[in-house]
Design a protein around this motif. Structure first.
Motif, PDB file in Angstrom:
ATOM      1  N   UNK A  42      29.539  45.503  39.141  1.00  0.00           N
ATOM      2  CA  UNK A  42      29.114  45.839  41.027  1.00  0.00           C
ATOM      3  C   UNK A  42      30.009  44.562  41.448  1.00  0.00           C
ATOM      4  N   UNK A  43      28.874  43.176  41.138  1.00  0.00           N
ATOM      5  CA  UNK A  43      28.969  42.009  41.361  1.00  0.00           C
ATOM      6  C   UNK A  43      30.865  41.913  41.602  1.00  0.00           C
ATOM      7  N   UNK A  44      31.053  41.413  40.133  1.00  0.00           N
ATOM      8  CA  UNK A  44      32.697  41.599  39.637  1.00  0.00           C
ATOM      9  C   UNK A  44      33.538  42.577  40.902  1.00  0.00           C
ATOM     10  N   UNK A  45      33.033  43.787  41.144  1.00  0.00           N
ATOM     11  CA  UNK A  45      33.992  44.796  41.764  1.00  0.00           C
ATOM     12  C   UNK A  45      33.676  44.504  42.838  1.00  0.00           C
ATOM     13  N   UNK A  46      32.887  43.739  43.831  1.00  0.00           N
ATOM     14  CA  UNK A  46      32.987  43.066  44.654  1.00  0.00           C
ATOM     15  C   UNK A  46      33.581  41.890  45.043  1.00  0.00           C
ATOM     16  N   UNK A  47      34.395  41.515  43.893  1.00  0.00           N
ATOM     17  CA  UNK A  47      35.361  39.756  43.708  1.00  0.00           C
ATOM     18  C   UNK A  47      36.196  40.316  43.499  1.00  0.00           C
ATOM     19  N   UNK A  48      36.765  41.592  43.435  1.00  0.00           N
ATOM     20  CA  UNK A  48      38.166  41.775  43.371  1.00  0.00           C
ATOM     21  C   UNK A  48      39.035  43.190  43.525  1.00  0.00           C
ATOM     22  N   UNK A  49      40.327  42.814  43.672  1.00  0.00           N
ATOM     23  CA  UNK A  49      40.684  43.878  44.596  1.00  0.00           C
ATOM     24  C   UNK A  49      40.165  45.058  44.471  1.00  0.00           C
ATOM     25  N   UNK A  50      40.616  46.295  45.155  1.00  0.00           N
ATOM     26  CA  UNK A  50      40.051  47.891  44.830  1.00  0.00           C
ATOM     27  C   UNK A  50      40.662  48.250  44.531  1.00  0.00           C
ATOM     28  N   UNK A  51      40.343  48.924  42.975  1.00  0.00           N
ATOM     29  CA  UNK A  51      41.017  49.720  42.015  1.00  0.00           C
ATOM     30  C   UNK A  51      40.662  49.065  40.919  1.00  0.00           C
ATOM     31  N   UNK A  52      41.099  47.793  40.377  1.00  0.00           N
ATOM     32  CA  UNK A  52      41.164  46.860  39.777  1.00  0.00           C
ATOM     33  C   UNK A  52      40.797  47.370  38.132  1.00  0.00           C
ATOM     34  N   UNK A  53      40.936  47.348  37.094  1.00  0.00           N
ATOM     35  CA  UNK A  53      40.551  48.329  35.542  1.00  0.00           C
ATOM     36  C   UNK A  53      39.798  47.252  34.988  1.00  0.00           C
ATOM     37  N   UNK A  54      38.335  47.265  34.906  1.00  0.00           N
ATOM     38  CA  UNK A  54      37.638  45.613  34.452  1.00  0.00           C
ATOM     39  C   UNK A  54      37.065  46.469  32.572  1.00  0.00           C
ATOM     40  N   UNK A  55      37.819  45.859  31.684  1.00  0.00           N
ATOM     41  CA  UNK A  55      37.359  46.021  30.564  1.00  0.00           C
ATOM     42  C   UNK A  55      36.151  45.654  30.124  1.00  0.00           C
ATOM     43  N   UNK A  56      35.879  46.955  29.542  1.00  0.00           N
ATOM     44  CA  UNK A  56      34.408  46.908  28.784  1.00  0.00           C
ATOM     45  C   UNK A  56      33.867  45.753  27.610  1.00  0.00           C
ATOM     46  N   UNK A  57      34.843  45.596  27.706  1.00  0.00           N
ATOM     47  CA  UNK A  57      34.752  43.452  26.671  1.00  0.00           C
ATOM     48  C   UNK A  57      35.304  42.892  27.905  1.00  0.00           C
ATOM     49  N   UNK A  58      35.578  42.896  28.982  1.00  0.00           N
ATOM     50  CA  UNK A  58      36.044  41.397  30.088  1.00  0.00           C
ATOM     51  C   UNK A  58      34.002  41.415  30.444  1.00  0.00           C
ATOM     52  N   UNK A  59      33.840  42.580  31.340  1.00  0.00           N
ATOM     53  CA  UNK A  59      32.259  42.965  31.691  1.00  0.00           C
ATOM     54  C   UNK A  59      31.636  42.118  30.266  1.00  0.00           C
ATOM     55  N   UNK A  60      31.289  42.669  29.522  1.00  0.00           N
ATOM     56  CA  UNK A  60      30.660  41.975  28.341  1.00  0.00           C
ATOM     57  C   UNK A  60      30.147  40.536  28.831  1.00  0.00           C
ATOM     58  N   UNK A  61      32.038  39.697  28.272  1.00  0.00           N
ATOM     59  CA  UNK A  61      32.150  38.460  28.388  1.00  0.00           C
ATOM     60  C   UNK A  61      31.610  37.608  29.669  1.00  0.00           C
ATOM     61  N   UNK A  62      31.957  38.253  30.987  1.00  0.00           N
ATOM     62  CA  UNK A  62      31.176  37.630  32.868  1.00  0.00           C
ATOM     63  C   UNK A  62      29.724  38.141  32.099  1.00  0.00           C
ATOM     64  N   UNK A  63      29.054  38.875  31.719  1.00  0.00           N
ATOM     65  CA  UNK A  63      27.681  39.134  31.458  1.00  0.00           C
ATOM     66  C   UNK A  63      27.383  37.998  31.084  1.00  0.00           C
ATOM     67  N   UNK A  64      27.696  37.542  29.318  1.00  0.00           N
ATOM     68  CA  UNK A  64      26.736  35.930  28.906  1.00  0.00           C
ATOM     69  C   UNK A  64      27.553  35.393  28.870  1.00  0.00           C
ATOM     70  N   UNK A  65      28.412  35.024  30.161  1.00  0.00           N
ATOM     71  CA  UNK A  65      29.209  33.967  31.179  1.00  0.00           C
ATOM     72  C   UNK A  65      28.080  33.404  31.599  1.00  0.00           C
ATOM     73  N   UNK A  66      26.959  34.418  32.365  1.00  0.00           N
ATOM     74  CA  UNK A  66      26.279  34.219  33.459  1.00  0.00           C
ATOM     75  C   UNK A  66      25.332  34.688  32.994  1.00  0.00           C
TER      76      UNK A  66
END
Lengths: 134, 143
Positions: free
Chosen positions: B17-41
């Motif tokens: 949800x936090x990622x989506x709030x930061x990006x323009x509407x409708x942008x696809x976030x790959x599962x890999x990207x989401x997982x990577x951001x979570x680790x980064x956090x």
């Protein structure tokens, strides 16, 4: 129950309890006051937003209206502020390319030169899943 | 460390949800990207904590406080966070103060009944608020 819908109105979305667990996993830390815990959680949210938006803006994923792993790993490598992430967001290459690299090193007698030229994936869907540590 | 590996991760749904709030509407976030951001956090939390702890130690304190975290952000070159963080902190402190006073009043009225401190949140009744209540003292005393 109102959690999911009212997301934007809350002061912080990340659970403080979980943030605290992560913080406490650091051996040097003895205690954390409540304000510090809150600020860390909030800062982490800001960080997630910054990492995502920066990577999207500077990456190639947006050509396909997406945020990809490659965008993130690119950010970690190129942007000094995010360099602390470089080890956990390594660049990826195709397995076939990696094997070729290994063969080349063998042929060259493994003269101990680090091959820094990891090729970046253009489309992460095609990656055969080999992570090359940086 | 006695934590299981998954305890050091942040909840996927919230991260997404936090990622989506930061990006323009409708942008696809790959599962890999989401997982990577979570680790980064998670790594960010560790790095920030370590950095804040250095400031606490400089001040000969054993408890991390708000200024330690703010100093850490500056040190880590996230100055852009300072403004929003300070604002949020003010709101948070007011909220906490309000809760404390509400609890005091209620304790006076309901002295006979032994209620859990965690039970009477007017606005949000989520888990994290409840856990905040348990930790609502200025300083946590940990083993």
């Amino acid at each position: 129950a109102a959690r999911l819908s009212g997301g934007e109105n809350r002061l912080v979305s990340l659970p403080l309890s979980r943030i605290r667990v992560i913080m406490k996993s650091s051996p040097e830390v003895s205690s954390i006051n409540q304000d510090a815990l809150f600020l860390t959680a909030k800062a982490t949210e800001l960080f997630v937003q910054y990492l995502a938006s920066y990577s999207y803006k500077h990456g190639r994923g947006k050509e396909k209206n997406a945020l990809t792993y490659s965008d993130l790993s690119h950010t970690a490598e190129e942007c000094e502020t995010f360099q602390f992430l470089a080890d956990i967001l390594p660049k990826k290459i195709l397995a076939s390319k990696y094997l070729k690299m290994l063969e080349k090193e063998k042929r060259d007698g493994a003269v101990g030169e680090d091959d820094e030229e990891d090729e970046e994936e253009e489309d992460e869907d095609e990656t055969v899943g080999e992570d090359v540590g940086s | 460390m006695a934590e299981r590996p998954e305890d050091l991760n942040l909840p996927n749904a919230v991260i997404t949800r936090i990622i989506k709030e930061a990006l323009p509407d409708g942008v696809n976030i790959s599962k890999e990207a989401r997982s990577a951001i979570s680790r980064a956090a998670s790594v960010f939390v560790l790095y920030a904590t370590s950095c804040a702890n250095n400031f606490a130690m400089k001040g000969k304190r054993k408890t991390l406080n708000a200024s330690d975290v703010l100093s850490a952000m500056e040190e880590m070159e996230f100055q852009r966070f300072l403004g929003p963080l300070k604002e949020s902190l003010e709101v948070y402190r007011r909220e906490q103060k309000g809760k404390k006073e509400a609890r005091k009043d209620k304790d006076k009225k309901t002295d006979s009944e032994e209620q859990d401190k965690s039970r009477e949140e007017e606005n949000d009744d989520d888990d994290e608020r409840m856990e905040e209540e348990e930790q609502n003292d200025e300083e946590e005393v940990d083993n």
